[in-house]
Design a protein around this motif. Structure first.
Motif, PDB file in Angstrom:
ATOM      1  N   LEU A 143      35.862 -37.884  10.924  1.00 24.61           N
ATOM      2  CA  LEU A 143      35.207 -36.824  11.692  1.00 24.61           C
ATOM      3  C   LEU A 143      33.695 -36.979  11.667  1.00 24.61           C
ATOM      4  O   LEU A 143      33.013 -36.789  12.677  1.00 24.61           O
ATOM      5  N   ALA A 144      33.161 -37.333  10.494  1.00 25.34           N
ATOM      6  CA  ALA A 144      31.712 -37.517  10.369  1.00 25.34           C
ATOM      7  C   ALA A 144      31.240 -38.704  11.201  1.00 25.34           C
ATOM      8  O   ALA A 144      30.233 -38.616  11.915  1.00 25.34           O
ATOM      9  N   LYS A 145      31.969 -39.795  11.144  1.00 22.01           N
ATOM     10  CA  LYS A 145      31.553 -40.995  11.864  1.00 22.01           C
ATOM     11  C   LYS A 145      31.658 -40.836  13.378  1.00 22.01           C
ATOM     12  O   LYS A 145      30.949 -41.506  14.130  1.00 22.01           O
ATOM     13  N   ALA A 146      32.534 -39.956  13.827  1.00 19.51           N
ATOM     14  CA  ALA A 146      32.732 -39.768  15.260  1.00 19.51           C
ATOM     15  C   ALA A 146      31.902 -38.612  15.829  1.00 19.51           C
ATOM     16  O   ALA A 146      32.024 -38.286  17.007  1.00 19.51           O
ATOM     17  N   ALA A 147      31.073 -38.000  14.998  1.00 18.14           N
ATOM     18  CA  ALA A 147      30.293 -36.836  15.436  1.00 18.14           C
ATOM     19  C   ALA A 147      29.357 -37.185  16.587  1.00 18.14           C
ATOM     20  O   ALA A 147      28.740 -38.251  16.610  1.00 18.14           O
ATOM     21  N   ILE A 148      29.279 -36.264  17.549  1.00 17.80           N
ATOM     22  CA  ILE A 148      28.378 -36.440  18.684  1.00 17.80           C
ATOM     23  C   ILE A 148      27.603 -35.135  18.889  1.00 17.80           C
ATOM     24  O   ILE A 148      27.480 -34.350  17.954  1.00 17.80           O
ATOM     25  N   GLU A 149      27.104 -34.889  20.045  1.00 19.90           N
ATOM     26  CA  GLU A 149      26.328 -33.706  20.397  1.00 19.90           C
ATOM     27  C   GLU A 149      24.911 -33.805  19.824  1.00 19.90           C
ATOM     28  O   GLU A 149      24.474 -34.856  19.385  1.00 19.90           O
ATOM     29  N   LYS A 150      24.203 -32.665  19.813  1.00 21.66           N
ATOM     30  CA  LYS A 150      22.799 -32.641  19.451  1.00 21.66           C
ATOM     31  C   LYS A 150      22.603 -32.525  17.939  1.00 21.66           C
ATOM     32  O   LYS A 150      23.527 -32.169  17.220  1.00 21.66           O
ATOM     33  N   LEU A 151      21.388 -32.791  17.502  1.00 23.73           N
ATOM     34  CA  LEU A 151      21.031 -32.706  16.097  1.00 23.73           C
ATOM     35  C   LEU A 151      21.235 -31.284  15.578  1.00 23.73           C
ATOM     36  O   LEU A 151      20.826 -30.313  16.223  1.00 23.73           O
ATOM     37  N   ASN A 152      21.890 -31.176  14.412  1.00 24.53           N
ATOM     38  CA  ASN A 152      22.123 -29.895  13.730  1.00 24.53           C
ATOM     39  C   ASN A 152      22.929 -28.896  14.566  1.00 24.53           C
ATOM     40  O   ASN A 152      22.820 -27.684  14.371  1.00 24.53           O
ATOM     41  N   GLN A 153      23.735 -29.395  15.476  1.00 24.93           N
ATOM     42  CA  GLN A 153      24.614 -28.537  16.268  1.00 24.93           C
ATOM     43  C   GLN A 153      26.047 -28.713  15.793  1.00 24.93           C
ATOM     44  O   GLN A 153      26.678 -29.739  16.042  1.00 24.93           O
ATOM     45  N   LEU A 154      26.550 -27.696  15.094  1.00 24.39           N
ATOM     46  CA  LEU A 154      27.895 -27.774  14.520  1.00 24.39           C
ATOM     47  C   LEU A 154      28.939 -27.656  15.623  1.00 24.39           C
ATOM     48  O   LEU A 154      28.904 -26.732  16.436  1.00 24.39           O
ATOM     49  N   VAL A 155      29.867 -28.614  15.632  1.00 23.31           N
ATOM     50  CA  VAL A 155      30.939 -28.631  16.632  1.00 23.31           C
ATOM     51  C   VAL A 155      32.254 -28.328  15.924  1.00 23.31           C
ATOM     52  O   VAL A 155      32.619 -29.000  14.948  1.00 23.31           O
ATOM     53  N   LEU A 156      32.966 -27.308  16.409  1.00 25.23           N
ATOM     54  CA  LEU A 156      34.265 -26.939  15.855  1.00 25.23           C
ATOM     55  C   LEU A 156      35.383 -27.456  16.747  1.00 25.23           C
ATOM     56  O   LEU A 156      35.302 -27.356  17.978  1.00 25.23           O
ATOM     57  N   LEU A 157      36.413 -27.995  16.122  1.00 29.01           N
ATOM     58  CA  LEU A 157      37.567 -28.520  16.846  1.00 29.01           C
ATOM     59  C   LEU A 157      38.810 -27.761  16.390  1.00 29.01           C
ATOM     60  O   LEU A 157      39.270 -27.933  15.265  1.00 29.01           O
ATOM     61  N   THR A 158      39.324 -26.916  17.257  1.00 30.20           N
ATOM     62  CA  THR A 158      40.499 -26.123  16.904  1.00 30.20           C
ATOM     63  C   THR A 158      41.730 -27.007  16.718  1.00 30.20           C
ATOM     64  O   THR A 158      42.540 -26.787  15.814  1.00 30.20           O
ATOM     65  N   TYR A 159      41.842 -28.021  17.571  1.00 29.17           N
ATOM     66  CA  TYR A 159      42.975 -28.937  17.485  1.00 29.17           C
ATOM     67  C   TYR A 159      42.463 -30.338  17.160  1.00 29.17           C
ATOM     68  O   TYR A 159      41.389 -30.735  17.623  1.00 29.17           O
ATOM     69  N   PRO A 160      43.222 -31.099  16.372  1.00 32.56           N
ATOM     70  CA  PRO A 160      42.775 -32.456  16.037  1.00 32.56           C
ATOM     71  C   PRO A 160      42.750 -33.347  17.271  1.00 32.56           C
ATOM     72  O   PRO A 160      43.674 -33.327  18.084  1.00 32.56           O
ATOM     73  N   GLN A 161      41.680 -34.123  17.422  1.00 36.05           N
ATOM     74  CA  GLN A 161      41.600 -35.054  18.536  1.00 36.05           C
ATOM     75  C   GLN A 161      42.588 -36.195  18.329  1.00 36.05           C
ATOM     76  O   GLN A 161      43.135 -36.387  17.251  1.00 36.05           O
ATOM     77  N   GLN A 162      42.780 -36.976  19.375  1.00 38.87           N
ATOM     78  CA  GLN A 162      43.827 -37.990  19.360  1.00 38.87           C
ATOM     79  C   GLN A 162      43.639 -38.996  18.228  1.00 38.87           C
ATOM     80  O   GLN A 162      44.604 -39.373  17.564  1.00 38.87           O
ATOM     81  N   TYR A 163      42.385 -39.425  18.006  1.00 42.21           N
ATOM     82  CA  TYR A 163      42.161 -40.422  16.950  1.00 42.21           C
ATOM     83  C   TYR A 163      42.439 -39.840  15.565  1.00 42.21           C
ATOM     84  O   TYR A 163      42.876 -40.551  14.656  1.00 42.21           O
ATOM     85  N   ILE A 164      42.240 -38.530  15.399  1.00 45.77           N
ATOM     86  CA  ILE A 164      42.546 -37.872  14.129  1.00 45.77           C
ATOM     87  C   ILE A 164      44.057 -37.749  13.965  1.00 45.77           C
ATOM     88  O   ILE A 164      44.602 -37.964  12.872  1.00 45.77           O
ATOM     89  N   THR A 165      44.743 -37.411  15.056  1.00 49.42           N
ATOM     90  CA  THR A 165      46.202 -37.296  15.014  1.00 49.42           C
ATOM     91  C   THR A 165      46.831 -38.622  14.615  1.00 49.42           C
ATOM     92  O   THR A 165      47.767 -38.664  13.798  1.00 49.42           O
ATOM     93  N   ARG A 166      46.328 -39.710  15.183  1.00 46.32           N
ATOM     94  CA  ARG A 166      46.860 -41.037  14.833  1.00 46.32           C
ATOM     95  C   ARG A 166      46.613 -41.351  13.365  1.00 46.32           C
ATOM     96  O   ARG A 166      47.494 -41.881  12.670  1.00 46.32           O
ATOM     97  N   LEU A 167      45.418 -41.025  12.886  1.00 47.95           N
ATOM     98  CA  LEU A 167      45.091 -41.294  11.489  1.00 47.95           C
ATOM     99  C   LEU A 167      45.979 -40.493  10.550  1.00 47.95           C
ATOM    100  O   LEU A 167      46.493 -41.023   9.561  1.00 47.95           O
TER     101      LEU A 167
END
Length: 223
Positions: free
Chosen positions: A181-205
């Motif tokens: 999750l840390a390595k795949a982080a995007i968006e702006k600096l210091n902007q916390l992004v919440l993911l209610t559902y696991p993304q596909q790459y997380i589901t595979r992992l």
């Protein structure tokens, strides 16, 4: 010593730097422990607080795995965390780009953000899993309050709130989802992004991790 003059038991006193004592001068001298300095008292107070908030066995409501990541080129730093319920079921996750710093400070920030999220959601019994052994050791031994790192002191402040916290060190190989999750982080600096559902790459992992564990269970016990 007993009343009849026989020895009942021996007592030992640990003397710091006793090798500096010289026979015939002060070799047989003993020294009483001095009154605690203000700093020592602060440490003892902090230890009591931490014992109250993270050494009490609790049936936690949620478990948060957190991690920090710095790119090989040292141009990107980010944090990530995955939140599960007590049965290991996925609740949410977070990721955030942060300022480039040393790994210790970045992973400290991941703990802080995890605590902030848990508090904002109203959870009162929380376990935080982190693969930074030094950070977990500092927190669990009550030294966070006297750290010269502001984010570490902030963790201590969160410990003093009205909830039950447990901090646990986990091996890096058991913290892969938070790392991803840390390595795949995007968006702006210091902007916390919440993911209610696991993304596909997380589901595979998680599926890979799940298949590597025996016996199989209907949920992911840890990651």
């Amino acid at each position: 010593m007993k009343v009849d003059g026989t020895i009942d038991k021996f007592k030992v006193m640990l003397v710091a730097k006793s090798f500096t004592q010289k026979q015939g001068i002060d070799y047989f001298n003993t020294y009483a422990r001095e009154e605690n300095s203000p700093k020592e008292k602060a440490v003892e107070s902090a230890i009591h607080v931490v014992r109250d908030c993270d050494f009490v066995p609790v049936n936690v409501e949620i478990k948060i795995n957190v991690d920090g990541s710095v790119s090989m080129s040292n141009t990107k730093a980010a944090i990530g965390g995955a939140v599960r319920d007590s049965n290991g079921n996925w609740l949410t996750s977070f990721a955030m780009i942060t300022r480039v710093s040393d790994v210790f400070q970045i992973e400290t920030q991941s703990v802080v953000e995890g605590l902030k999220l848990a508090w904002s959601k109203g959870f009162t019994q929380v376990e935080v899993n982190c693969d930074n052994a030094m950070l977990i050791d500092i927190i669990r031994n009550g030294f966070a309050s006297i750290s010269n790192i502001a984010k570490v002191q902030l963790i201590h402040e969160w410990c003093t709130k009205d909830w039950k916290l447990k901090f646990r060190y986990v091996l890096r190989k058991n913290n892969k989802v938070a790392d991803c999750l840390a390595k795949a982080a995007i968006e702006k600096l210091n902007q916390l992004v919440l993911l209610t559902y696991p993304q596909q790459y997380i589901t595979r992992l998680m599926l890979i991790i799940h298949c590597m564990r025996r016996p199989l269970s209907p949920y992911i016990p840890s990651f």
